[in-house]
Enzyme design. Structure first.
Site, PDB file in Angstrom:
ATOM      1  N   ALA A   1      -7.392  12.978  12.005  1.00  0.00           N
ATOM      2  CA  ALA A   1      -7.011  13.448  12.954  1.00  0.00           C
ATOM      3  C   ALA A   1      -7.558  15.293  13.715  1.00  0.00           C
ATOM      4  O   ALA A   1      -9.599  15.367  14.011  1.00  0.00           O
ATOM      5  CB  ALA A   1      -6.368  13.844  14.112  1.00  0.00           C
TER       6      ALA A   1
ATOM      7  N   VAL B   1      -0.996   6.950   2.792  1.00  0.00           N
ATOM      8  CA  VAL B   1      -0.584   7.937   3.439  1.00  0.00           C
ATOM      9  C   VAL B   1       0.625   7.428   4.722  1.00  0.00           C
ATOM     10  O   VAL B   1       1.924   7.775   5.028  1.00  0.00           O
ATOM     11  CB  VAL B   1      -1.219   9.159   4.493  1.00  0.00           C
ATOM     12  CG1 VAL B   1      -0.265   9.953   5.216  1.00  0.00           C
ATOM     13  CG2 VAL B   1      -1.742   9.877   3.554  1.00  0.00           C
ATOM     14  N   ILE B   2      -0.112   5.834   5.077  1.00  0.00           N
ATOM     15  CA  ILE B   2       0.773   5.766   5.834  1.00  0.00           C
ATOM     16  C   ILE B   2       2.191   4.335   5.862  1.00  0.00           C
ATOM     17  O   ILE B   2       3.249   4.485   6.386  1.00  0.00           O
ATOM     18  CB  ILE B   2      -0.708   4.471   6.539  1.00  0.00           C
ATOM     19  CG1 ILE B   2      -1.785   5.597   7.719  1.00  0.00           C
ATOM     20  CG2 ILE B   2       0.730   3.548   7.655  1.00  0.00           C
ATOM     21  CD1 ILE B   2      -2.399   5.034   8.354  1.00  0.00           C
TER      22      ILE B   2
ATOM     23  N   GLY C   1       1.148  -1.525   0.294  1.00  0.00           N
ATOM     24  CA  GLY C   1       0.002  -0.006  -0.136  1.00  0.00           C
ATOM     25  C   GLY C   1       0.920   0.796   0.108  1.00  0.00           C
ATOM     26  O   GLY C   1       1.635   1.247   0.911  1.00  0.00           O
TER      27      GLY C   1
ATOM     28  N   ASP D   1     -13.384   9.084  12.360  1.00  0.00           N
ATOM     29  CA  ASP D   1     -13.067   7.733  11.766  1.00  0.00           C
ATOM     30  C   ASP D   1     -13.965   6.787  11.416  1.00  0.00           C
ATOM     31  O   ASP D   1     -14.335   6.167  10.359  1.00  0.00           O
ATOM     32  CB  ASP D   1     -12.246   7.307  11.709  1.00  0.00           C
ATOM     33  CG  ASP D   1     -11.193   7.696  11.757  1.00  0.00           C
ATOM     34  OD1 ASP D   1     -10.681   8.735  11.299  1.00  0.00           O
ATOM     35  OD2 ASP D   1      -9.171   6.696  11.694  1.00  0.00           O
TER      36      ASP D   1
ATOM     37  N   ARG E   1      -7.486   1.975   6.497  1.00  0.00           N
ATOM     38  CA  ARG E   1      -8.407   1.271   7.818  1.00  0.00           C
ATOM     39  C   ARG E   1      -9.939   1.232   7.490  1.00  0.00           C
ATOM     40  O   ARG E   1     -10.728   1.643   6.925  1.00  0.00           O
ATOM     41  CB  ARG E   1      -8.440   2.892   8.811  1.00  0.00           C
ATOM     42  CG  ARG E   1      -6.531   2.530   8.744  1.00  0.00           C
ATOM     43  CD  ARG E   1      -6.200   4.074   9.845  1.00  0.00           C
ATOM     44  NE  ARG E   1      -6.701   4.027  11.209  1.00  0.00           N
ATOM     45  CZ  ARG E   1      -5.880   2.966  12.534  1.00  0.00           C
ATOM     46  NH1 ARG E   1      -5.035   2.580  12.395  1.00  0.00           N
ATOM     47  NH2 ARG E   1      -6.416   2.996  12.933  1.00  0.00           N
TER      48      ARG E   1
ATOM     49  N   HIS F   1      11.057  38.124   5.409  1.00  0.00           N
ATOM     50  CA  HIS F   1      11.918  37.556   4.848  1.00  0.00           C
ATOM     51  C   HIS F   1      13.298  37.382   5.753  1.00  0.00           C
ATOM     52  O   HIS F   1      13.594  38.460   5.841  1.00  0.00           O
ATOM     53  CB  HIS F   1      12.200  38.552   2.996  1.00  0.00           C
ATOM     54  CG  HIS F   1      13.516  38.150   2.549  1.00  0.00           C
ATOM     55  ND1 HIS F   1      13.399  37.324   1.916  1.00  0.00           N
ATOM     56  CD2 HIS F   1      15.064  38.717   2.682  1.00  0.00           C
ATOM     57  CE1 HIS F   1      14.784  37.272   1.452  1.00  0.00           C
ATOM     58  NE2 HIS F   1      15.755  38.431   1.696  1.00  0.00           N
TER      59      HIS F   1
HETATM   60  P1  FAD Z   1      -9.732   6.937  17.213  1.00  0.00           P
HETATM   61  O1  FAD Z   1      -8.157   7.990  17.326  1.00  0.00           O
HETATM   62  O2  FAD Z   1      -9.224   5.718  16.406  1.00  0.00           O
HETATM   63  O3  FAD Z   1      -9.989   6.835  18.613  1.00  0.00           O
HETATM   64  C1  FAD Z   1     -11.122   5.645  19.037  1.00  0.00           C
HETATM   65  C2  FAD Z   1     -10.571   5.391  20.561  1.00  0.00           C
HETATM   66  O4  FAD Z   1     -12.166   4.756  20.883  1.00  0.00           O
HETATM   67  C3  FAD Z   1      -9.914   4.260  20.045  1.00  0.00           C
HETATM   68  O5  FAD Z   1      -9.570   4.609  21.706  1.00  0.00           O
HETATM   69  C4  FAD Z   1     -10.250   3.173  21.096  1.00  0.00           C
HETATM   70  O6  FAD Z   1      -9.905   2.076  21.858  1.00  0.00           O
HETATM   71  C5  FAD Z   1     -11.976   3.704  21.309  1.00  0.00           C
HETATM   72  N1  FAD Z   1     -13.359   2.798  21.324  1.00  0.00           N
HETATM   73  C6  FAD Z   1     -13.490   1.777  20.337  1.00  0.00           C
HETATM   74  N2  FAD Z   1     -14.698   1.016  20.529  1.00  0.00           N
HETATM   75  C7  FAD Z   1     -15.287   1.780  21.802  1.00  0.00           C
HETATM   76  C8  FAD Z   1     -16.357   0.929  23.051  1.00  0.00           C
HETATM   77  N3  FAD Z   1     -17.204   0.363  22.301  1.00  0.00           N
HETATM   78  N4  FAD Z   1     -15.837   0.989  24.122  1.00  0.00           N
HETATM   79  C9  FAD Z   1     -15.314   1.766  24.537  1.00  0.00           C
HETATM   80  N5  FAD Z   1     -13.661   3.215  24.016  1.00  0.00           N
HETATM   81  C10 FAD Z   1     -14.176   2.008  22.405  1.00  0.00           C
HETATM   82  N6  FAD Z   1      -3.830  11.754  11.017  1.00  0.00           N
HETATM   83  C11 FAD Z   1      -3.991  12.926  10.991  1.00  0.00           C
HETATM   84  O7  FAD Z   1      -4.985  13.258  10.709  1.00  0.00           O
HETATM   85  N7  FAD Z   1      -2.519  13.052  10.479  1.00  0.00           N
HETATM   86  C12 FAD Z   1      -1.316  11.985  10.534  1.00  0.00           C
HETATM   87  O8  FAD Z   1      -0.143  12.495  10.393  1.00  0.00           O
HETATM   88  C13 FAD Z   1      -2.604  10.759  11.061  1.00  0.00           C
HETATM   89  N8  FAD Z   1      -0.832   9.651  11.115  1.00  0.00           N
HETATM   90  C14 FAD Z   1      -1.165   8.757  11.278  1.00  0.00           C
HETATM   91  C15 FAD Z   1      -0.618   7.329  11.722  1.00  0.00           C
HETATM   92  C16 FAD Z   1      -1.244   6.274  11.313  1.00  0.00           C
HETATM   93  C17 FAD Z   1      -0.048   5.148  11.345  1.00  0.00           C
HETATM   94  C18 FAD Z   1      -2.099   5.960  11.716  1.00  0.00           C
HETATM   95  C19 FAD Z   1      -2.943   4.275  12.169  1.00  0.00           C
HETATM   96  C20 FAD Z   1      -3.250   6.874  11.592  1.00  0.00           C
HETATM   97  C21 FAD Z   1      -3.100   8.550  11.897  1.00  0.00           C
HETATM   98  N9  FAD Z   1      -3.722   9.287  11.222  1.00  0.00           N
HETATM   99  C22 FAD Z   1      -3.259  11.020  11.272  1.00  0.00           C
HETATM  100  C23 FAD Z   1      -5.186   9.071  11.462  1.00  0.00           C
HETATM  101  C24 FAD Z   1      -5.713   9.317  12.864  1.00  0.00           C
HETATM  102  O9  FAD Z   1      -4.518   8.091  13.896  1.00  0.00           O
HETATM  103  C25 FAD Z   1      -7.455   8.976  13.305  1.00  0.00           C
HETATM  104  O10 FAD Z   1      -7.714   9.927  11.976  1.00  0.00           O
HETATM  105  C26 FAD Z   1      -8.033   9.756  14.086  1.00  0.00           C
HETATM  106  O11 FAD Z   1      -7.204   9.056  15.715  1.00  0.00           O
HETATM  107  C27 FAD Z   1      -9.010   9.170  14.275  1.00  0.00           C
HETATM  108  O12 FAD Z   1      -9.482   9.862  15.672  1.00  0.00           O
HETATM  109  P2  FAD Z   1     -11.352   9.433  15.820  1.00  0.00           P
HETATM  110  O13 FAD Z   1     -11.471  10.270  17.438  1.00  0.00           O
HETATM  111  O14 FAD Z   1     -12.097   8.987  15.253  1.00  0.00           O
HETATM  112  O15 FAD Z   1     -10.622   7.721  16.421  1.00  0.00           O
HETATM  113  P1  AMP Z   2      -4.601   3.844   2.074  1.00  0.00           P
HETATM  114  O1  AMP Z   2      -5.967   3.958   1.987  1.00  0.00           O
HETATM  115  O2  AMP Z   2      -4.613   5.372   1.594  1.00  0.00           O
HETATM  116  O3  AMP Z   2      -4.383   3.664   3.541  1.00  0.00           O
HETATM  117  O4  AMP Z   2      -4.264   3.354   0.706  1.00  0.00           O
HETATM  118  C1  AMP Z   2      -3.899   1.711   1.150  1.00  0.00           C
HETATM  119  C2  AMP Z   2      -3.356   1.991  -0.270  1.00  0.00           C
HETATM  120  O5  AMP Z   2      -3.268   0.168  -0.358  1.00  0.00           O
HETATM  121  C3  AMP Z   2      -4.249   1.500  -1.603  1.00  0.00           C
HETATM  122  O6  AMP Z   2      -3.894   2.853  -2.341  1.00  0.00           O
HETATM  123  C4  AMP Z   2      -4.838  -0.158  -2.013  1.00  0.00           C
HETATM  124  O7  AMP Z   2      -4.704   0.453  -3.393  1.00  0.00           O
HETATM  125  C5  AMP Z   2      -3.606  -0.360  -1.752  1.00  0.00           C
HETATM  126  N1  AMP Z   2      -3.704  -1.401  -1.659  1.00  0.00           N
HETATM  127  C6  AMP Z   2      -4.743  -2.549  -0.909  1.00  0.00           C
HETATM  128  N2  AMP Z   2      -4.887  -3.974  -1.586  1.00  0.00           N
HETATM  129  C7  AMP Z   2      -3.735  -3.992  -1.999  1.00  0.00           C
HETATM  130  C8  AMP Z   2      -2.866  -5.358  -2.401  1.00  0.00           C
HETATM  131  N3  AMP Z   2      -3.397  -6.954  -2.529  1.00  0.00           N
HETATM  132  N4  AMP Z   2      -1.329  -5.187  -3.099  1.00  0.00           N
HETATM  133  C9  AMP Z   2      -1.202  -3.866  -3.640  1.00  0.00           C
HETATM  134  N5  AMP Z   2      -1.384  -2.509  -2.725  1.00  0.00           N
HETATM  135  C10 AMP Z   2      -3.027  -2.980  -2.566  1.00  0.00           C
END
Ligand code: FAD
Ligand code: AMP
Length: 478
Positions: A327, A191-192, A188, A319, A279, A451
């Protein structure tokens, strides 16, 4: 006695914890339910973002960039030193400390604002009741005037590459490597995948990214994605487009991956494989069958433009609902929902949510791409300014990339700002501020920029829209 709150939030990620703090600030009695625990078994607030997402990934990106600079970027400044080494457990330990500081900071903010923090699993029942299953297994029913579902997302698993968190890992596992894998595969090129691939590549891993699509970074402006592909490839990421992973086999300490591309079936062997294919929303055991909240066809909680679900008084943000998984999108939805609960008419501008990829150079944009605007039939003027012509970028020896400003040809209103280069995220935010206030390219061009700054590249790109750039030859004549 049954606990009763004005607002009960399920999930303490950047959506949920921000909503809870805002609700308490607005005088609403508020509880936030979270179940996530850290390695020591302690409740850790902050969700994906603080624990295993935005913050830890940026900590590793910053550490690995410093290592890369120390190895390859200092000599040009006249700094000569040999034998730079990387202590990976120390780097990962630093990241863990940052996470700890921030997650405990959320707990402090909850206390300071009077948010009741409840540990356990939350489930929405009918009649705006919430079932809390505590860590010891006991169950409590909580009553709520309003419920905000903020349960977030988790990595998508694909059958061809089942995650074991040893050889085949997801993004969470990729933040925990204790040594640099020699051969690292990433499935993939999103971004991640690109961010985590960059971290380990800078530390010396041979990184191959397998991406099923033929197009690189489809959401970005074409000029930016082309530049990004060129630069990241030059840095050593072997990005294979049109490469769909179809299988994998773990043999002890390595994994043999099978993929298909234009030439048929291929195999490649890695020491670690990161699965970063996107995700999906977390709705497991979140909704009782009779609670009335529905999911959309993709499994997200169904909401309207104001994050209201099909049940009055129940909202969902972040999300777990449609839209970008970011975030800052989650947090702003939280604020909007709480203010609307209080009776305000708050709206959120979904058209101006900035996107950032924290590779080096950074990639960021806000608004529409040139190709999207042209497809809509909008006539545009475009101004571009390369960092190679920026004195500040030259001083920093960081001259890759450019700023691109796109404006409506009829009204001059800025419709998109796209940056690949140093501090792209910060520069795009300046564009976003201007665009929120309906700025024209001329307005941006008339402002005084300090600047020497990287921001001057935004100024010059805005001037270039109408053929008025000073520090490059203008493509468009006035
Ligand atoms: P989450 O942060 O997923 O939080 C949900 C919480 O709910 C979790 O703690 C979970 O344990 C809890 N929960 C779930 N179900 C229950 C339940 N039934 N009872 C109690 N608790 C529960 N976004 C950016 O904007 N900038 C970035 O640079 C960025 N980098 C990222 C890098 C990585 C590696 C990853 C994986 C994600 C990144 N993201 C980034 C995406 C960002 O982390 C998410 O978009 C954001 O965390 C979503 O926030 P949220 O509050 O919707 O959910
Ligand atoms: P993102 O949704 O931005 O995190 O990107 C995930 C990426 O994974 C997308 O560009 C998909 O096309 C790619 N992807 C999903 N399944 C596969 C797979 N089986 N092999 C290679 N790339 C994949």
């Amino acid at each position: 006695m049954t606990q009763k709150f004005d607002v009960v939030v399920i999930g303490a990620g950047p959506g949920g914890y921000v909503a809870a703090i805002k609700a308490a600030q607005l005088g609403l009695s508020t509880a936030c339910i979270e179940k996530y625990t850290d390695k020591e078994g302690k409740l850790a607030l902050g969700g994906t973002c603080l624990n295993v997402g935005c913050i830890p990934s940026k900590a590793l990106l910053d550490s690995s960039w410093k290592f890369h600079e120390a190895q390859d970027g200092f000599a040009i400044h006249g700094i000569n030193h040999a034998g730079v080494t990387m202590d990976v457990p120390a780097m990962v330990g630093r990241k863990a400390n940052i996470v700890k500081g921030l997650t405990s900071g959320v707990a402090t903010l909850f206390k300071a604002n009077g948010v009741t923090s409840l540990q356990g699993h939350g489930k929405l029942l009918a009649g705006k009741k919430v079932e809390l299953t505590k860590p010891d297994g006991t169950v409590e029913i909580i009553e709520a005037e309003n419920v905000i579902l903020a349960s977030g997302s988790r990595p998508i698993d694909i059958p061809p590459a089942p995650v074991d968190q040893k050889v085949i890992v997801d993004s969470t596992g990729a933040l925990e490597f204790q040594s640099v894998p020699k051969r690292l595969g990433v499935i993939g090129a999103g971004v991640i995948g690109l961010e985590l691939g960059s971290v380990w590549s800078r530390l010396g891993a041979e990184v191959t990214v397998l991406e099923a699509l033929d197009t690189f970074l489809m959401a970005a402006d074409t000029a930016v994605s082309k530049e990004a592909l060129k630069t990241l490839t030059k840095q050593g990421l072997d990005i294979k487009l049109g490469a769909r992973v179809t299988g994998s086999k773990v043999n002890g300490e390595e994994v043999v991956v099978t993929y298909t591309d234009a030439n048929g079936e291929q195999t490649i062997t890695f020491d670690k494989l990161i699965v970063a294919v996107g995700r999906r929303p977390v709705t497991t055991d979140l909704l009782a069958a009779d609670c009335g909240v529905t999911l959309d066809e993709r499994g997200f909680v169904f909401v309207d433009d104001h994050c209201a679900t099909s049940v009055p008084g129940v909202f969902a943000i972040g999300d777990v609902v449609r839209g970008m998984m970011l975030a800052h999108k989650a947090s702003e939805e939280g604020i909007m929902v709480v203010e609307r609960i209080k009776g305000h008419k708050t709206e959120m501008n979904y058209d101006l949510i900035p996107s950032v990829i924290y590779t080096h150079p950074e990639i960021a944009w806000v608004g529409k791409t040139e190709q999207a605007l042209k497809a809509e039939g909008v006539e545009v003027n475009v101004g571009t300014f390369p960092f190679a012509a920026s004195g500040r970028a030259m001083a920093a020896n960081d001259t890759g990339g450019f700023v691109k400003v796109i404006a409506d040809a009829k009204t001059d209103r800025v419709l998109g700002v796209h940056v690949i280069g140093p501090s792209a995220a910060e520069l795009v935010q300046q564009g976003a501020i201007g665009m929120e206030f309906g700025t024209s390219a001329e307005d941006l061009g008339m402002m005084v920029f300090s600047h020497p700054t990287l921001s001057e590249a935004l100024h010059e790109a805005a001037l270039a829209v109408n053929g008025g750039a000073i520090h490059i030859a203008n493509r468009k004549k006035r």
